[in-house]
Design a protein around this motif. Structure first.
Motif, short mmCIF file in Angstrom:
data_model
loop_
_atom_site.label_atom_id
_atom_site.label_comp_id
_atom_site.label_asym_id
_atom_site.label_seq_id
_atom_site.Cartn_x
_atom_site.Cartn_y
_atom_site.Cartn_z
N PRO A 114 50.37 30.74 38.12
CA PRO A 114 51.66 30.74 37.40
C PRO A 114 52.76 29.92 38.07
O PRO A 114 53.74 29.56 37.41
CB PRO A 114 52.04 32.24 37.39
N LEU A 115 52.62 29.60 39.35
CA LEU A 115 53.66 28.85 40.06
C LEU A 115 53.33 27.37 40.20
O LEU A 115 54.10 26.62 40.81
CB LEU A 115 53.89 29.45 41.45
N LEU A 116 52.22 26.92 39.63
CA LEU A 116 51.83 25.52 39.72
C LEU A 116 52.61 24.67 38.72
O LEU A 116 53.25 25.17 37.80
CB LEU A 116 50.34 25.36 39.46
N LYS A 117 52.56 23.35 38.91
CA LYS A 117 53.09 22.43 37.92
C LYS A 117 52.19 22.44 36.69
O LYS A 117 51.05 22.89 36.75
CB LYS A 117 53.15 21.01 38.50
N THR A 118 52.68 21.92 35.58
CA THR A 118 51.84 21.82 34.38
C THR A 118 50.65 20.91 34.62
O THR A 118 49.62 21.04 33.95
CB THR A 118 52.67 21.29 33.20
N SER A 119 50.76 20.00 35.59
CA SER A 119 49.66 19.11 35.94
C SER A 119 48.59 19.80 36.78
O SER A 119 47.53 19.24 37.01
CB SER A 119 50.19 17.89 36.70
N GLY A 120 48.90 21.00 37.28
CA GLY A 120 47.95 21.72 38.12
C GLY A 120 48.19 21.54 39.60
O GLY A 120 47.51 22.17 40.42
N PHE A 121 49.15 20.69 39.97
CA PHE A 121 49.46 20.46 41.39
C PHE A 121 50.51 21.46 41.87
O PHE A 121 51.18 22.13 41.08
CB PHE A 121 49.95 19.03 41.61
N SER A 122 50.68 21.52 43.18
CA SER A 122 51.59 22.49 43.79
C SER A 122 53.02 21.99 43.80
O SER A 122 53.28 20.79 43.94
CB SER A 122 51.16 22.79 45.23
N HIS A 123 53.95 22.94 43.67
CA HIS A 123 55.36 22.65 43.89
C HIS A 123 55.67 22.82 45.38
O HIS A 123 54.97 23.54 46.09
CB HIS A 123 56.24 23.63 43.11
N LYS A 124 56.74 22.19 45.82
CA LYS A 124 57.23 22.43 47.18
C LYS A 124 57.91 23.80 47.21
O LYS A 124 58.48 24.25 46.21
CB LYS A 124 58.20 21.33 47.60
N LEU A 125 57.88 24.43 48.37
CA LEU A 125 58.51 25.74 48.52
C LEU A 125 60.00 25.66 48.23
O LEU A 125 60.59 26.59 47.66
CB LEU A 125 58.28 26.27 49.94
N ARG A 126 60.61 24.57 48.59
CA ARG A 126 62.04 24.39 48.34
C ARG A 126 62.34 24.46 46.85
O ARG A 126 63.31 25.11 46.43
CB ARG A 126 62.50 23.05 48.92
N PHE A 127 61.52 23.81 46.04
CA PHE A 127 61.72 23.83 44.59
C PHE A 127 61.51 25.23 44.02
O PHE A 127 62.30 25.70 43.18
CB PHE A 127 60.77 22.84 43.92
N LEU A 128 60.45 25.90 44.44
CA LEU A 128 60.16 27.24 43.93
C LEU A 128 61.29 28.20 44.27
O LEU A 128 61.68 29.04 43.44
CB LEU A 128 58.84 27.74 44.53
N THR A 129 61.83 28.08 45.48
CA THR A 129 62.91 28.98 45.90
C THR A 129 64.17 28.75 45.08
O THR A 129 64.81 29.70 44.62
CB THR A 129 63.22 28.77 47.39
N LEU A 165 42.45 38.28 50.50
CA LEU A 165 43.65 38.90 51.05
C LEU A 165 44.79 37.89 51.21
O LEU A 165 45.83 38.23 51.75
CB LEU A 165 43.34 39.53 52.41
N ILE A 166 44.59 36.67 50.74
CA ILE A 166 45.61 35.63 50.85
C ILE A 166 46.39 35.52 49.55
O ILE A 166 45.81 35.47 48.46
CB ILE A 166 44.96 34.28 51.20
N ARG A 167 47.70 35.47 49.67
CA ARG A 167 48.60 35.27 48.53
C ARG A 167 49.42 34.02 48.81
O ARG A 167 50.42 34.05 49.50
CB ARG A 167 49.51 36.49 48.33
N ASP A 168 48.95 32.89 48.26
CA ASP A 168 49.53 31.58 48.58
C ASP A 168 50.36 31.08 47.40
O ASP A 168 49.83 30.87 46.31
CB ASP A 168 48.40 30.59 48.90
N THR A 169 51.66 30.89 47.62
CA THR A 169 52.53 30.43 46.55
C THR A 169 52.27 28.97 46.17
O THR A 169 52.78 28.51 45.14
CB THR A 169 54.01 30.58 46.96
N ALA A 170 51.50 28.24 46.98
CA ALA A 170 51.18 26.84 46.66
C ALA A 170 49.98 26.72 45.74
O ALA A 170 49.77 25.66 45.14
CB ALA A 170 50.93 26.06 47.95
#
Length: 354
Positions: A253-268, A244-249
């Motif tokens: 599809p929202l990850l970096k090509t390296s597989g790591f997370s983007h900051k919310l500021r960048f995604l926004t 039931l969790i939808r985590d943008t981190a």
């Protein structure tokens, strides 16, 4: 289009080449190609994430034909192709968000004891005109976004203590926005990040009451949206069903090509077209709205159906690679992650586990 070359075997989804059919089969198993992957609107190349697709269309090594077509009728926010240049202008106006201005009220505790003992903390949303709706009066929303601000406890200030929490619904209405009395002494207010001072916590809602309110809002069937929610849930001492969790981190599809997370500021800024956390402390309602907007954008995507040539390729592979009858290459092309667009397709969101 030639699917199998005499010397090199080409994946019809991502166009990678392999020296043998066996290597191509192994690739299909790991790649998990499906209609849910981001795709180029020109060559229909499948990409593991939107950053990879952006590089394909706008990067230094972008494919020329695709880049030229994208420059004419491609949206820089959602990376979709419009039918014409004129329709692109209208689309971009609707696709780009403006700064978040969440509406709503503090949701104070329901029972009379807590209601009579609670004073809205200074600085909370609508602290001067508190409304007290019941759970039945909450807006109907399939998802709720949450963001917490944490101060430091312990000798070195390294213990995360929840000091403010905000929850908003799909309509950007504030369901809860309040400061929290930490259950341990605060040794570092982390003011530059949180904007929280000692005075903000003097009359704040007790920690256990906040947990009660958050649980009451979420209920047992609501989707929980946020960015890097593991920290928010940990500081509230809450467990929530993973499906039931939808985590943008952590959403593929929202990850970096390296597989790591983007900051919310960048995604926004990249996918919604406006700025948050711009030179000032974090605002929980602003971050929660940004996470919700990202979720709704990903949920609303209508994917193109899986090209038939992927199935044709798989069929041809079956005649050349020794595999068991119950294990087919077509099955290997299924997505490895749960796509948020399925929250709409399945009338009971979140009940279909990844």
């Amino acid at each position: 289009m030639m699917l199998l070359h005499s010397s090199r075997k080409v994946c019809s989804a991502c166009f990678k080449q392999f020296s043998s059919r066996q290597h191509l089969l192994q690739h299909l198993e790991k790649a998990g190609h499906s209609e849910h992957e981001p795709q180029c609107g020109v060559c229909h190349k499948h990409c593991p994430c939107y950053e990879s697709l952006r590089e394909h269309l706008l990067g230094r090594l972008a494919k020329k034909d695709c880049a030229n077509e994208f420059a004419k009728r491609g949206c820089i926010y959602c990376l979709e192709f419009m039918k014409s240049e004129d329709s692109l202008t209208d689309h971009c106006i609707q696709c780009q968000y403006v700064d978040a201005s969440p509406i709503g009220q503090i949701l104070v505790p329901l029972d009379d004891t807590l209601e009579n003992s609670f004073t809205p903390p200074k600085g909370s949303c609508n602290a001067n005109s508190v409304l007290m709706p019941s759970i039945s009066r909450l807006p109907a929303s399939q998802a709720v976004a949450m963001d917490c601000e944490m101060v430091g406890g312990g000798k070195d200030g390294s213990v995360d203590l929840c000091a403010r929490v905000c929850l908003v619904d799909e309509y950007e209405s504030v369901l809860l926005d309040t400061y929290v009395q930490p259950f341990l002494p605060v040794t570092d207010y982390r003011f530059e990040i949180t904007g929280i001072e000692a005075a903000n916590l003097q009359n704040a809602m007790p920690f256990k009451h906040v947990r009660y309110r958050v649980n009451a809002i979420l209920g047992s069937v609501r989707l929980l949206v946020g960015h890097d929610l593991r920290h928010d849930l940990a500081c509230l001492h809450l467990d929530y069903p993973p499906h039931l969790i939808r985590d943008t981190a952590t959403y593929q599809p929202l990850l970096k090509t390296s597989g790591f997370s983007h900051k919310l500021r960048f995604l926004t800024e990249t996918y919604l077209g406006y700025h948050i956390q711009d030179g000032h402390s974090h605002v929980p309602s602003e971050d929660a709205v940004a996470a919700m907007r990202l979720y709704l954008r990903m949920r609303s995507i209508r994917h193109a159906r899986l090209p038939s040539y992927i199935g044709e390729l798989s069929s041809q592979l079956e005649h050349h690679v020794e595999i068991s009858s119950s294990f087919t290459p077509l099955r290997l092309s299924e997505s490895h992650y749960y796509c948020w667009c399925l929250d709409i397709k399945h009338n009971a969101p979140g009940h279909v586990e990844p």
